[in-house]
Design a protein around this motif. Structure first.
Motif, PDB file in Angstrom:
ATOM      1  N   SER B 127       6.564  -8.355  25.587  1.00 17.89           N
ATOM      2  CA  SER B 127       7.863  -7.905  26.083  1.00 17.89           C
ATOM      3  C   SER B 127       8.382  -6.800  25.176  1.00 17.89           C
ATOM      4  CB  SER B 127       8.861  -9.053  26.074  1.00 17.89           C
ATOM      5  OG  SER B 127       9.141  -9.418  24.745  1.00 17.89           O
ATOM      6  N   PHE B 128       9.416  -6.156  25.612  1.00 18.22           N
ATOM      7  CA  PHE B 128      10.049  -5.164  24.741  1.00 18.22           C
ATOM      8  C   PHE B 128      11.540  -5.164  25.020  1.00 18.22           C
ATOM      9  CE2 PHE B 128      11.301  -1.804  27.654  1.00 18.22           C
ATOM     10  CZ  PHE B 128      10.538  -2.090  28.784  1.00 18.22           C
ATOM     11  N   GLU B 129      12.295  -4.744  24.036  1.00 18.81           N
ATOM     12  CA  GLU B 129      13.742  -4.680  24.189  1.00 18.81           C
ATOM     13  C   GLU B 129      14.226  -3.357  23.652  1.00 18.81           C
ATOM     14  OE1 GLU B 129      16.281  -7.846  22.660  1.00 18.81           O
ATOM     15  OE2 GLU B 129      14.559  -9.159  23.001  1.00 18.81           O
ATOM     16  N   ILE B 130      15.132  -2.748  24.364  1.00 19.34           N
ATOM     17  CA  ILE B 130      15.672  -1.478  23.897  1.00 19.34           C
ATOM     18  C   ILE B 130      17.102  -1.679  23.423  1.00 19.34           C
ATOM     19  CG2 ILE B 130      16.027   0.953  24.444  1.00 19.34           C
ATOM     20  CD1 ILE B 130      14.080   0.668  26.702  1.00 19.34           C
ATOM     21  N   ALA B 131      17.391  -1.218  22.247  1.00 19.96           N
ATOM     22  CA  ALA B 131      18.747  -1.264  21.704  1.00 19.96           C
ATOM     23  C   ALA B 131      19.282   0.153  21.677  1.00 19.96           C
ATOM     24  CB  ALA B 131      18.717  -1.844  20.293  1.00 19.96           C
ATOM     25  N   PHE B 132      20.220   0.437  22.566  1.00 14.74           N
ATOM     26  CA  PHE B 132      20.841   1.754  22.581  1.00 14.74           C
ATOM     27  C   PHE B 132      22.047   1.715  21.659  1.00 14.74           C
ATOM     28  CE2 PHE B 132      18.918   1.130  26.756  1.00 14.74           C
ATOM     29  CZ  PHE B 132      18.211   2.302  26.935  1.00 14.74           C
ATOM     30  N   SER B 133      22.330   2.814  20.988  1.00 15.65           N
ATOM     31  CA  SER B 133      23.648   2.861  20.364  1.00 15.65           C
ATOM     32  C   SER B 133      24.289   4.213  20.548  1.00 15.65           C
ATOM     33  CB  SER B 133      23.642   2.478  18.893  1.00 15.65           C
ATOM     34  OG  SER B 133      22.408   2.713  18.325  1.00 15.65           O
ATOM     35  N   GLY B 134      25.596   4.218  20.389  1.00 17.49           N
ATOM     36  CA  GLY B 134      26.378   5.413  20.646  1.00 17.49           C
ATOM     37  C   GLY B 134      27.802   4.994  20.956  1.00 17.49           C
ATOM     38  N   LEU B 135      28.431   5.685  21.911  1.00 16.19           N
ATOM     39  CA  LEU B 135      29.810   5.349  22.251  1.00 16.19           C
ATOM     40  C   LEU B 135      29.884   4.762  23.647  1.00 16.19           C
ATOM     41  CD1 LEU B 135      31.638   8.542  20.900  1.00 16.19           C
ATOM     42  CD2 LEU B 135      31.397   6.295  19.791  1.00 16.19           C
ATOM     43  N   CYS B 136      30.623   3.678  23.784  1.00 18.92           N
ATOM     44  CA  CYS B 136      30.838   3.080  25.098  1.00 18.92           C
ATOM     45  C   CYS B 136      31.816   3.966  25.866  1.00 18.92           C
ATOM     46  CB  CYS B 136      31.372   1.658  24.955  1.00 18.92           C
ATOM     47  SG  CYS B 136      33.088   1.591  24.442  1.00 18.92           S
ATOM     48  N   PRO B 137      31.923   3.809  27.170  1.00 17.51           N
ATOM     49  CA  PRO B 137      32.777   4.692  27.971  1.00 17.51           C
ATOM     50  C   PRO B 137      34.207   4.812  27.428  1.00 17.51           C
ATOM     51  CG  PRO B 137      31.402   3.382  29.405  1.00 17.51           C
ATOM     52  CD  PRO B 137      31.165   2.873  28.018  1.00 17.51           C
ATOM     53  N   GLN B 138      34.824   3.695  27.073  1.00 22.80           N
ATOM     54  CA  GLN B 138      36.205   3.737  26.569  1.00 22.80           C
ATOM     55  C   GLN B 138      36.305   4.563  25.288  1.00 22.80           C
ATOM     56  OE1 GLN B 138      34.615   1.353  28.315  1.00 22.80           O
ATOM     57  NE2 GLN B 138      35.461  -0.584  27.566  1.00 22.80           N
ATOM     58  N   CYS B 139      35.408   4.253  24.336  1.00 23.82           N
ATOM     59  CA  CYS B 139      35.478   4.959  23.053  1.00 23.82           C
ATOM     60  C   CYS B 139      35.104   6.430  23.201  1.00 23.82           C
ATOM     61  CB  CYS B 139      34.590   4.277  22.025  1.00 23.82           C
ATOM     62  SG  CYS B 139      35.198   2.634  21.588  1.00 23.82           S
ATOM     63  N   ALA B 140      34.179   6.739  24.101  1.00 19.92           N
ATOM     64  CA  ALA B 140      33.793   8.129  24.333  1.00 19.92           C
ATOM     65  C   ALA B 140      34.991   8.902  24.890  1.00 19.92           C
ATOM     66  CB  ALA B 140      32.617   8.201  25.300  1.00 19.92           C
ATOM     67  N   ALA B 141      35.728   8.256  25.787  1.00 22.21           N
ATOM     68  CA  ALA B 141      36.892   8.914  26.404  1.00 22.21           C
ATOM     69  C   ALA B 141      37.960   9.186  25.348  1.00 22.21           C
ATOM     70  CB  ALA B 141      37.460   8.030  27.517  1.00 22.21           C
ATOM     71  N   LYS B 142      38.228   8.199  24.510  1.00 19.22           N
ATOM     72  CA  LYS B 142      39.222   8.371  23.440  1.00 19.22           C
ATOM     73  C   LYS B 142      38.856   9.543  22.537  1.00 19.22           C
ATOM     74  CE  LYS B 142      40.751   3.638  22.948  1.00 19.22           C
ATOM     75  NZ  LYS B 142      40.153   2.437  22.358  1.00 19.22           N
ATOM     76  N   LYS B 143      37.591   9.632  22.190  1.00 19.70           N
ATOM     77  CA  LYS B 143      37.130  10.700  21.311  1.00 19.70           C
ATOM     78  C   LYS B 143      37.363  12.073  21.928  1.00 19.70           C
ATOM     79  CE  LYS B 143      35.389   9.080  17.539  1.00 19.70           C
ATOM     80  NZ  LYS B 143      34.270   8.841  16.643  1.00 19.70           N
ATOM     81  N   ARG B 144      37.146  12.143  23.219  1.00 17.40           N
ATOM     82  CA  ARG B 144      37.254  13.430  23.883  1.00 17.40           C
ATOM     83  C   ARG B 144      38.690  13.945  23.892  1.00 17.40           C
ATOM     84  NH1 ARG B 144      35.102  12.474  29.020  1.00 17.40           N
ATOM     85  NH2 ARG B 144      33.483  11.464  27.799  1.00 17.40           N
ATOM     86  N   HIS B 145      39.663  13.020  23.929  1.00 17.20           N
ATOM     87  CA  HIS B 145      41.067  13.418  24.003  1.00 17.20           C
ATOM     88  C   HIS B 145      41.661  13.786  22.650  1.00 17.20           C
ATOM     89  CE1 HIS B 145      40.826  12.594  28.075  1.00 17.20           C
ATOM     90  NE2 HIS B 145      40.902  11.282  28.011  1.00 17.20           N
ATOM     91  N   LYS B 146      40.834  13.791  21.606  1.00 19.17           N
ATOM     92  CA  LYS B 146      41.396  14.105  20.285  1.00 19.17           C
ATOM     93  C   LYS B 146      41.152  15.560  19.908  1.00 19.17           C
ATOM     94  CE  LYS B 146      41.235   9.677  18.028  1.00 19.17           C
ATOM     95  NZ  LYS B 146      40.101   9.055  17.404  1.00 19.17           N
TER      96      LYS B 146
END
Lengths: 146, 146
Positions: B127-146
């Motif tokens: 089996s394999f598992e993928i762990a993505f990381s980055g910004l979730c939609p809410q946090c990405a949106a907040k970042k964009r408005h700054k």
DNA sequence: TCAATATTTAGAACAATTCTAAATCCAGTC
DNA sequence: GACTGGATTTAGAATTGTTCTAAATATTGA
């Protein structure tokens, strides 16, 4: 493995984060270069003690931290097991053997890009890591002969 | 969420591993069904205590274990953080938000198969598992408005 | 050589989890 | 309906991996 060239590299990297090159940091780093089997802090401690009997566990943790911060070493996590350390800084993933517990580097195929998987709208991916599990070549071979 | 149907499913699954349906196991499972935000054992404990004030931490661990063993719940690990629990048993991966620490299920695209990555000879993948990381939609949106 | 700062060290503290042993519960029998 | 045996729950102790603390030591630059 412990030569002028490695020292220079090490020194230069450490300097970038305002850290000094010490005997302990050199020793810990050389343990990681010597046998790239993803040892835990405990295992690094045992190996380092071989050539530097007075080194302490706290120092091993400190050195590993420093090496991670200056970008010479990566932490590898699997399940809730102890953190393991990896001196391969190329982009790669990991294979965990169900049988022997070994960890193996899996190089990223340079022509294959991201995993064939679309993130839902809004997610902004910074990186991804793939954890493969199954049987490593040795364990797979043993199983076949039974 | 705590109804006859769920109970029946739960009972049937537990029976397969020779386990009984108890009030505590029902409560712990219902906590996981109710809010699928990948709570840790501690968080499950706090939520379960709401309706069952005498439940103990040890029992929460026991129940979670039992549910994992009978295939109703999956453990999710990220770095060396506390184990989190997930009642989504469909094949999926996880996205970890660097900003808020949230964990999100990422459904496996059914048409996209394995990751575009070839294992070296001899490895047998289970089996394999993928762990993505980055910004979730809410946090990405907040970042964009700054 | 000296002062300032970084590093090392032992041991205490900590967090998440597992273990232990006693109390309790429950299903199936008498 | 009470009884018995195994499963379950529980509180607290123990364990594991890691981080913190404060004192001792080492290193660098003036």
């Amino acid at each position: 493995m412990h030569n002028e060239f490695v020292d220079e590299q090490l020194n230069e990297r450490l300097a970038r984060t305002g850290s000094r090159l010490t005997a302990q940091r050199r020793e810990v780093y050389s343990v990681l270069l010597q046998k790239r089997d993803h040892p835990s802090a405990e295992e690094v401690f045992i190996r380092a003690k071989g050539r530097m009997p007075d080194i302490s566990m706290a120092t091993v943790y400190n050195c590993l931290d420093t090496l991670v911060k200056c970008g010479l070493v990566k932490q590898v996590h699997h399940d809730r097991g102890a953190t393991r350390y990896c001196s391969n800084m190329n982009e790669h993933h990991h294979f965990y053997c169900d049988e022997c517990g070994g960890t193996y580097d899996i190089d990223t195929d340079p022509e294959a890009g991201h995993p064939a998987m679309t993130l839902p709208n809004g997610f902004r991916m910074r990186s991804f890591e793939i954890a493969f599990s199954g049987l490593c070549p040795q364990c797979a071979a043993k199983k076949r002969h039974k």
